[in-house]
Motif scaffolding. Sequence first.
Motif, PDB file in Angstrom:
ATOM      1  N   UNK A  48       0.831  -1.209   0.000  1.00 27.41           N
ATOM      2  CA  UNK A  48       0.000   0.000   0.000  1.00 27.41           C
ATOM      3  C   UNK A  48       0.863   1.255   0.000  1.00 27.41           C
ATOM      4  N   UNK A  49       0.527   2.208  -0.830  1.00 23.76           N
ATOM      5  CA  UNK A  49       1.256   3.472  -0.848  1.00 23.76           C
ATOM      6  C   UNK A  49       2.519   3.463  -1.683  1.00 23.76           C
ATOM      7  N   UNK A  50       2.947   2.297  -2.157  1.00 22.70           N
ATOM      8  CA  UNK A  50       4.135   2.252  -3.014  1.00 22.70           C
ATOM      9  C   UNK A  50       3.892   3.088  -4.267  1.00 22.70           C
ATOM     10  N   UNK A  51       4.962   3.678  -4.779  1.00 23.15           N
ATOM     11  CA  UNK A  51       4.813   4.483  -5.989  1.00 23.15           C
ATOM     12  C   UNK A  51       4.878   3.571  -7.212  1.00 23.15           C
ATOM     13  N   UNK A  52       3.885   3.714  -8.062  1.00 25.63           N
ATOM     14  CA  UNK A  52       3.713   2.794  -9.194  1.00 25.63           C
ATOM     15  C   UNK A  52       3.756   3.570 -10.500  1.00 25.63           C
ATOM     16  N   UNK A  53       4.505   3.048 -11.452  1.00 24.68           N
ATOM     17  CA  UNK A  53       4.435   3.615 -12.797  1.00 24.68           C
ATOM     18  C   UNK A  53       3.353   2.893 -13.585  1.00 24.68           C
ATOM     19  N   UNK A 111      -0.031   3.525  -4.824  1.00 29.69           N
ATOM     20  CA  UNK A 111      -0.915   2.373  -4.996  1.00 29.69           C
ATOM     21  C   UNK A 111      -1.904   2.280  -3.853  1.00 29.69           C
ATOM     22  N   UNK A 112      -3.100   1.884  -4.189  1.00 33.15           N
ATOM     23  CA  UNK A 112      -4.041   1.461  -3.158  1.00 33.15           C
ATOM     24  C   UNK A 112      -4.366   0.013  -3.479  1.00 33.15           C
ATOM     25  N   UNK A 113      -3.977  -0.882  -2.581  1.00 32.59           N
ATOM     26  CA  UNK A 113      -4.216  -2.291  -2.826  1.00 32.59           C
ATOM     27  C   UNK A 113      -5.601  -2.612  -2.280  1.00 32.59           C
TER      28      UNK A 113
END
Lengths: 199, 795
Positions: free
Chosen positions: B716-721, B733-735
């Motif tokens: 959760x919260x990881x930065x995603x391209x 990210x919101x999982x």
Amino acid sequence: MKRRDTLSLILGAALATWLAAPGAAWATAGRWFSPIRRNRLRPPGAVAEAQFLARCIRCGRCLEVCPYHAIVMLDIRHALHAGTPLIAVENIPCYLCMKCVAVCPTGSLRPIGQKETRMGLAVIDHYSCLAWRGDTLCRTCYDKCPFANVAIRLEQLRPVIDEGACVGCGLCVNACPITVAEDGGKAINIEPVYAGNAA
Amino acid sequence: MNQSRREFIKKAAALSAASCVGIQLPFVLSNAEAADQGASWHRGSCRLCGVGCRLELGVKNGQPIALRGVPEARTNFGYLCMKGMNFWKCMRHPDRLTKPLYRAKKTDKFQEISWEKAIDIAADKFAEAHKSGGGAAVAYYGSGQALTEETYLFQKIMRGGLQSNNVEGNPRLCMASAVGGYQTSFGADEPIGGYADIEKAHCFFIIGSNTAEAHPVLFRRIMRRKLDNPDTVKVINVDPRISQTSRIADKHLQFKPGTDLTLLNGMAHVICQEKLYDEEFISKYAAFHKGTEKVSLAEYRAQLAAYTPEEVARVCGGGFTPDDVRVVARWFAQSKGTVSLWTMGLNQRKQGVFANNLVHNLHILTGQLLKDGADSLSLTGQPNACGGVREAGGLCHILPGHRPIENDKMRGQVEAAWGLPAGRIPNGGGLHTMAMFQALNEGKIKALWINCTNPAQSLPNLSKYEAGFKREDNFIVCTDIFPTLTTQCANLVLPTAFHFEKTGVYGCTERRSQLTKKAIDAPGQAKPEVWIAREWAKKLAEKLADPLIAQCVKAFDGLEEGYALPKAIWDEYSQKITAGRDSDLRGATYAVLETMADGAQWPAPTEAHAKTGGTVKKFVKGRDPLADAATTNGDSPYQFYTPGHDDHKLWIWLRDQAQPEEIPDAEYPFYLSTGRIVDHWHTMTMTGRIPELLRANPYAYVEINPKDAGRMGIGPGDMIEVKSRRGRNLLPAKVIDGPLEGMVFVYWHDQHPDRLINKVTIDAVDAASKEPEFKICAAQIKRVSGPQALTPYLV
Ligand code: SF4
């Protein structure tokens, strides 16, 4: 009055007398009590507040690792508590990334998971909550809750907290559109009801 | 302007202090009653979504102080959502545009100029463009949020004055497929019923709509209906993503994006197989069509034979069982009244019109139409997409009053009403939205007027169209209230009056026209669009030495812009243009609308009928005055009097499964879909300036299914391209168990360059409606870093 309260009162009073020099007007008695109160919480996994002061070595690692800058370090105005970590959830809540609990060297923050976290318990003020008042269709807290439908449910369009599941992260408090108190208190607030329990 | 959260809060505090002059209470929202002391309340419609909630603006000392719902209104019965409750807070925001701004080159800095100069420049540039390339070199791009009077006047000047059908608007990006669906299935645009059916429905079929977030107050009505009758009312939700709407569903069917055509055909298959259709209704009122041919029920059934529930479950990705298909088909067909609701999930698709047809098919087959509690109800996104743009000529292919442009007689009627010679309005030639911005790219459009919308954020495949916006050899005028990504591309920015700072009509989803009267003055020098358009047309007439341009606004000359001017425009439109059309609004005069808590549903040919609220059910004798007068269907209770279908029947269409433009592959393995969040309106130029709303949702994120996240090590919260063949975004990210496995979902309100999801979306369009496929494209996702603290961003 519990034992720890008595203790800190005595200690606080003693220190206050000791430090209360003229010009040190900031040294009000309140500064000597634990800073933990409504919406002012320790990070996840914190041991009971009575032990926190003794265990935490003020290394600041939890605050360094917090990607959201949610954890702040209490400054010198908090005397005995200076240097200990605090989360003011209406400013920046805890996003439960659980990084801090992994780096705490002293076990002041115990390595726990998201769901076991108990920073406090969300309590809804039914008199100011828009949904409870029936003023408008607000379900901001419900939308924001990381455990929607578990920790916060909607019953008849109104939010209801499940005490067994709420972790006290404060995402709801942060998002709540209704500010009802001078100190930033909202229509939903986190009460640190567990600060005295866990060992 | 990138503002930090702190700056933002400071600004917001200053704002609320400024707007609460005279009020001691800092907590206006929860104290609307207290604010009432000494405030005057002014009735109008909500500025934001297509529900059309009625509300009252509280005004004290000339300043807005609160909004509250109107309990007697048939749209919302007094309820408001957070956006509706709070939009007054952006009215006096310090970012409001208050002076005309001009720059010769788009790389220059804006200079403040006078209105006189601004109108002169606008007229000069359009005249110049017109001289060089005629009607093809000029264009108007409007909005489903402009008042009907505004859209009507702009399109009148463009078509009648500049002889250009380059009249478009953002409803092309949202409602065009619904228009196509209604026209091809029912022979007439817009729903037959309306919101009143909700309280009488026994089955809701919600497909491609997150009603809970996009139409919150309407959702409340649906939810109320369900909660009050938990056993007798069924809710079916069909969506690749589990949303807030799914929560009240008895059955939620998750399908692979784009396969809903199969599912809808599968439901029709079950209905035919189990003889759940209404034989009498079909024989009297329905015809079957395939392409350009008429077919029989038997041929229709033969074509559906392939869509067995087993095959449907397989094609749709196995998210539900064959029996689920049977159950929902039975619920749909056998309930005492079924209401279908959809929005962008069906419309923003390459197969948008077909998908709309397939929903209508189910209603026609089962006779779930024309009776109380049954309707095929397309929800409109914007407050005036129906009223202003669909009805008042805001798209290139339609003239006001639901008149197709290519019909000589129809153009003749409009020319006559406008006092213009026959042949003045060109026969077609107008470019639809995506073609218009392509023409801008190619330098074919030399002067473009963008009113009340933000295409530099809302067009799909944004980077491709940036080129056109940036060209120095075209001239772009923007009329708006706040700086936007689009005003950043303009040469001339004209500050306009906001809702309640001017007068006009909005027509919501259910054919209901509602008036909002001016209650406060606009800040600074901001002016109503109708004034701007009129003055511009007068100057244009001078510069092009064409008295027929002046003729377009002659009747409105000199009228005061706060009330008299829009009233005169409305009178012309309603009395002359809608007369004799299905959208007859002759009874809905300002005088009548002013007395009403809500407004009138057309057809409303007389004031007496309008005052009752107008027509609740189109085509039904005894309820629709035009049906009473019609004999197109003999003496039957239903009269399909509109000319769209020569046989005056409802058409069931054979539409096979057809694929979206892009399907995930090895390189781009995810489906990407986009949508709205409850607290933000479109590109958040307004809601982003309301502290309570921004705080709840400061930035966009990408929703990822937990299974995909687990597989890819995303927390959760990881930065995603998020990347497609067209562009990339970087989002937290919101999982969440929302999107189907193999699919991601991104909100489109965020203005930050890293989070402008329309850089990633695709600009393929529906062949008939020309509406782009925002809802489906192929993307890849990649974890870039752990969580990062982000700040909200507003230009
Ligand atoms: S539901 Fe739509 S119209 Fe109603 S208050 Fe909310 S934004 Fe406004």
